[in-house]
Design a protein around this motif. Sequence first.
Motif, PDB file in Angstrom:
ATOM      1  N   GLN A   1      -3.595 -12.044  16.576  1.00  0.00           N
ATOM      2  CA  GLN A   1      -3.561 -13.291  17.343  1.00  0.00           C
ATOM      3  C   GLN A   1      -2.180 -13.903  17.266  1.00  0.00           C
ATOM      4  N   GLU A   2      -1.897 -14.778  18.187  1.00  0.00           N
ATOM      5  CA  GLU A   2      -0.593 -15.447  18.175  1.00  0.00           C
ATOM      6  C   GLU A   2      -0.450 -16.204  16.863  1.00  0.00           C
ATOM      7  N   SER A   3       0.583 -15.888  16.120  1.00  0.00           N
ATOM      8  CA  SER A   3       0.763 -16.530  14.828  1.00  0.00           C
ATOM      9  C   SER A   3       2.247 -16.704  14.592  1.00  0.00           C
ATOM     10  N   LYS A   4       2.603 -17.817  14.012  1.00  0.00           N
ATOM     11  CA  LYS A   4       4.036 -18.054  13.798  1.00  0.00           C
ATOM     12  C   LYS A   4       4.535 -17.326  12.556  1.00  0.00           C
ATOM     13  N   ASP A   5       3.611 -16.880  11.712  1.00  0.00           N
ATOM     14  CA  ASP A   5       4.003 -16.231  10.467  1.00  0.00           C
ATOM     15  C   ASP A   5       4.227 -14.736  10.679  1.00  0.00           C
ATOM     16  N   SER A   6       5.273 -14.218  10.064  1.00  0.00           N
ATOM     17  CA  SER A   6       5.558 -12.784  10.167  1.00  0.00           C
ATOM     18  C   SER A   6       5.271 -12.109   8.833  1.00  0.00           C
ATOM     19  N   ILE A   7       4.847 -10.860   8.936  1.00  0.00           N
ATOM     20  CA  ILE A   7       4.699 -10.051   7.731  1.00  0.00           C
ATOM     21  C   ILE A   7       5.943  -9.177   7.629  1.00  0.00           C
ATOM     22  N   ILE A   8       6.589  -9.238   6.482  1.00  0.00           N
ATOM     23  CA  ILE A   8       7.758  -8.386   6.244  1.00  0.00           C
ATOM     24  C   ILE A   8       7.334  -7.279   5.297  1.00  0.00           C
ATOM     25  N   THR A   9       7.675  -6.058   5.606  1.00  0.00           N
ATOM     26  CA  THR A   9       7.436  -4.971   4.652  1.00  0.00           C
ATOM     27  C   THR A   9       8.707  -4.129   4.524  1.00  0.00           C
ATOM     28  N   GLU A  10       8.927  -3.622   3.337  1.00  0.00           N
ATOM     29  CA  GLU A  10      10.038  -2.690   3.098  1.00  0.00           C
ATOM     30  C   GLU A  10       9.540  -1.607   2.150  1.00  0.00           C
ATOM     31  N   SER A  11       9.922  -0.371   2.412  1.00  0.00           N
ATOM     32  CA  SER A  11       9.481   0.744   1.566  1.00  0.00           C
ATOM     33  C   SER A  11      10.669   1.638   1.235  1.00  0.00           C
ATOM     34  N   PHE A  12      10.709   2.080   0.002  1.00  0.00           N
ATOM     35  CA  PHE A  12      11.766   2.983  -0.447  1.00  0.00           C
ATOM     36  C   PHE A  12      11.145   4.078  -1.301  1.00  0.00           C
ATOM     37  N   CYS A  13      11.817   5.222  -1.343  1.00  0.00           N
ATOM     38  CA  CYS A  13      11.313   6.248  -2.256  1.00  0.00           C
ATOM     39  C   CYS A  13      12.455   7.023  -2.894  1.00  0.00           C
ATOM     40  N   CYS A  14      12.153   7.522  -4.069  1.00  0.00           N
ATOM     41  CA  CYS A  14      13.084   8.355  -4.817  1.00  0.00           C
ATOM     42  C   CYS A  14      12.358   9.681  -5.040  1.00  0.00           C
ATOM     43  N   SER A  15      12.294  10.471  -3.952  1.00  0.00           N
ATOM     44  CA  SER A  15      11.382  11.604  -3.951  1.00  0.00           C
ATOM     45  C   SER A  15      11.835  12.751  -4.842  1.00  0.00           C
ATOM     46  N   GLU A  16      13.118  12.756  -5.256  1.00  0.00           N
ATOM     47  CA  GLU A  16      13.505  13.850  -6.160  1.00  0.00           C
ATOM     48  C   GLU A  16      12.796  13.729  -7.516  1.00  0.00           C
ATOM     49  N   ARG A  17      12.205  12.565  -7.762  1.00  0.00           N
ATOM     50  CA  ARG A  17      11.429  12.398  -8.998  1.00  0.00           C
ATOM     51  C   ARG A  17       9.929  12.412  -8.708  1.00  0.00           C
ATOM     52  N   TYR A  18       9.505  13.119  -7.638  1.00  0.00           N
ATOM     53  CA  TYR A  18       8.094  13.079  -7.252  1.00  0.00           C
ATOM     54  C   TYR A  18       7.167  13.567  -8.357  1.00  0.00           C
ATOM     55  N   ASP A  19       7.692  14.445  -9.235  1.00  0.00           N
ATOM     56  CA  ASP A  19       6.815  14.982 -10.275  1.00  0.00           C
ATOM     57  C   ASP A  19       6.719  14.076 -11.509  1.00  0.00           C
ATOM     58  N   SER A  20       7.246  12.866 -11.428  1.00  0.00           N
ATOM     59  CA  SER A  20       7.108  11.925 -12.551  1.00  0.00           C
ATOM     60  C   SER A  20       5.667  11.421 -12.674  1.00  0.00           C
ATOM     61  N   ILE A  21       4.969  11.323 -11.549  1.00  0.00           N
ATOM     62  CA  ILE A  21       3.550  10.930 -11.547  1.00  0.00           C
ATOM     63  C   ILE A  21       2.835  11.983 -10.701  1.00  0.00           C
ATOM     64  N   ILE A  22       2.105  12.861 -11.354  1.00  0.00           N
ATOM     65  CA  ILE A  22       1.599  14.037 -10.620  1.00  0.00           C
ATOM     66  C   ILE A  22       0.298  14.558 -11.241  1.00  0.00           C
ATOM     67  N   ILE A  23      -0.529  15.139 -10.403  1.00  0.00           N
ATOM     68  CA  ILE A  23      -1.649  15.966 -10.885  1.00  0.00           C
ATOM     69  C   ILE A  23      -1.259  17.396 -10.516  1.00  0.00           C
ATOM     70  N   PRO A  24      -0.848  18.197 -11.506  1.00  0.00           N
ATOM     71  CA  PRO A  24      -0.247  19.497 -11.178  1.00  0.00           C
ATOM     72  C   PRO A  24      -1.192  20.490 -10.496  1.00  0.00           C
ATOM     73  N   ARG A  25      -2.494  20.413 -10.779  1.00  0.00           N
ATOM     74  CA  ARG A  25      -3.421  21.381 -10.179  1.00  0.00           C
ATOM     75  C   ARG A  25      -4.579  20.662  -9.490  1.00  0.00           C
ATOM     76  N   GLY A  26      -5.324  21.441  -8.704  1.00  0.00           N
ATOM     77  CA  GLY A  26      -6.509  20.884  -8.073  1.00  0.00           C
ATOM     78  C   GLY A  26      -6.390  20.756  -6.573  1.00  0.00           C
ATOM     79  N   ALA A  27      -5.160  20.910  -6.052  1.00  0.00           N
ATOM     80  CA  ALA A  27      -5.004  20.934  -4.593  1.00  0.00           C
ATOM     81  C   ALA A  27      -4.521  22.339  -4.211  1.00  0.00           C
ATOM     82  N   PHE A  28      -3.577  22.443  -3.292  1.00  0.00           N
ATOM     83  CA  PHE A  28      -3.312  23.765  -2.707  1.00  0.00           C
ATOM     84  C   PHE A  28      -1.993  24.397  -3.136  1.00  0.00           C
ATOM     85  N   ARG A  29      -1.216  23.711  -3.963  1.00  0.00           N
ATOM     86  CA  ARG A  29      -0.100  24.348  -4.661  1.00  0.00           C
ATOM     87  C   ARG A  29      -0.690  24.742  -6.016  1.00  0.00           C
ATOM     88  N   ASN A  30      -0.420  25.918  -6.493  1.00  0.00           N
ATOM     89  CA  ASN A  30      -1.055  26.410  -7.730  1.00  0.00           C
ATOM     90  C   ASN A  30      -2.577  26.363  -7.571  1.00  0.00           C
TER      91      ASN A  30
END
Lengths: 348, 323
Positions: free
Chosen positions: B145-174
């Motif tokens: 609906q017409e609203s004077k308020d805006s939603i701001i979003t920003e996203s960043f990633c440091c994907s070279e460290r993707y394995d810092s939080i990971i479940i190593p097995r159970g999907a389709f790699r390994n």
Amino acid sequence: MILTEFGGLKISGISAAIPEYVVSVDSFREEFGDENVDKFSQMTGVKNLRKARLDQTAGDLAYAAGADMLSTTGIDRNKVGVLVFVTQKPDYRVPSTAYILHSKLGLAENCLCFDVNLACSGFVYGLSVLASLLKHADCEHGLLLVGDTSSRTISPHDKTMIMLFSDCGSACLLSKEESEAEKMSFAFRSDGTRCNAIITPAGGYKHLQGIGQRYLSSDDIPRSDYEIRMNGMDVFGFSIKDVPDLIIDFLKYKEKNIDDYDYMLLHQANMYIMQQIIRRVKALKDQVPIVIGDYGNTSSCSIPLTIATSIPDSRNAKVLMCGFGAGLSWALADATLPRGMYNNLIEL
Amino acid sequence: MVIEHIDILGIEVVLGNSNNESLCVSDYATAAARRLLTNLDIDASQISFLVLCTQTPDYRSPATAFFIQNNLGVGRDCVVVDINSSGTALVTGISILGSMLAESTGGYGILLIGDTLSKQMPGKESNYFGLPVGDGAAAILLRKQESKDSIITESFCCSERYDSIIIPRGAFRNQDPVFFEEDKNLDLTEDHFLRIDERSALGWSSSLSSNPDILNKLISCLRESEPTAVVYNLPAKYWNPGLLQNSEPIRRLYPRECYWGACTPLAVLISELSNSNGLTNCAFICAGEGLSIGFTNLYLDLSHCHITLHSENSGCSLIPGKE
């Protein structure tokens, strides 16, 4: 029907990647018998499939397609601000495969990355998600990667599935353009009442550990709980009724005819289903490229694969794209494939 | 990213106890959505977009959002998708749903964010960045609906460290042998559960040294949105000092007793501000797997924000509910 519409965006490249390993439907004659294989091939149109190696994931195939497109077109990778990966076969449960693809493709840190879990409707849904985000984002390009290795979760005894599904990855680059003249429109429907029509019982967090040994399912086919089931009649009925209904409703709403499009790009479900849809929406056969014979049903990749193999880049092509599958979920995209658009198929 | 003409009508959070194996993310999300729609007197048939952000889906296929669509009785004229996201799910989900809704013919969209983290981190000793883990989901209702308020979003990633939080097995790699060998059962090992390399993850999120532009952009978002409160999804000690300081006296809220996965920032917001009423502008800074970090701000009517407890037999201290 829910509609979205965007001006100022264009599809600036499509690339598809298929595994080099070809499986002929004829190779199943010993397992299923000549009569079954002949009948299947005649009905579905499938002659050959592509199967990924055990060490090759959907992410690998999508990466190959994405790397091919980015390197050949020379797009500035720092200007890609959104990366969407559509798959049902992610590399890991955590994190999203999109992050791994982001790293391998060398994209910038200010990039929104995530996976979308959708099957055969995934390309159209993914494109609409990407278009929405790109419209609001402070960047020039968005990258839609799509990949599935459907063969990984099919019982080898399931003749309706094992001879039908192939593995594939694809990439689609969406870019901003100054002109708002060309509009890209989408229409959607979803039906959760039929969520069990195509389902893999185990492997998610409801049943992390299922029965690994194959046992006879209700259709007398041995499957483990990790292997996919499809209620053929439900899915068939949906495909020949609900899918063309959406096309007809969309054309009526937009006050268009099917002849307004150079091509109708259907999800390559199977030949018979595609013929029924063509008949219902009164399309010409020449408008609908069919590639299922050489590549099988590649799930969410079937539309970009069809573009990469069948659509010439010599002129602007007005296309109506239609994806449909598990969920149940179905969607349309009305777009233009611009003349000279990067368009390629690679094998790996 | 700036999204205009979107109102946030209300939030409902449903939290459960750890180790309740019978409950899945669809149960929590359905419960949260039902309560929200009832409280706001919105019929499920009016929903045009249903987006679920989770990293613990009920099934591999189809997407869990379709089960929730069925549970709620949402009609067929609806966009239904699952997004694999947890730590920054609120930012990702608001970006996706807000931008789709803004460009559509639809009126209402419901964003569901939740996890059953206890299934990824079983055992009473499990903790996520120093906090015991719980399960839960949040439902947020958005209206175009017409609203004077805006939603701001920003996203960043440091994907070279993707394995810092990971479940190593159970999907389709390994991939597990259960998928390609006859008569195998799935043997769950440590590799099938969440593995966190805190040092690697925190090395990035606390210093943000690899790219100071990210830190500056996040600080700029904070200033630009002029929030009355800032909610973080991890405890204070894990954040870069630059994100915690500001010349303005802004209230800063952090999880202190439990981590509920994707819905944590909303659980924290409601638990800390549940006695306040009226409109408030809240900013959220979230970090998680990927590695990713994101910002969003939401204009909220706190009288339409609630928390409900599913049960009380948990080992971790749960937030007292309004009901």
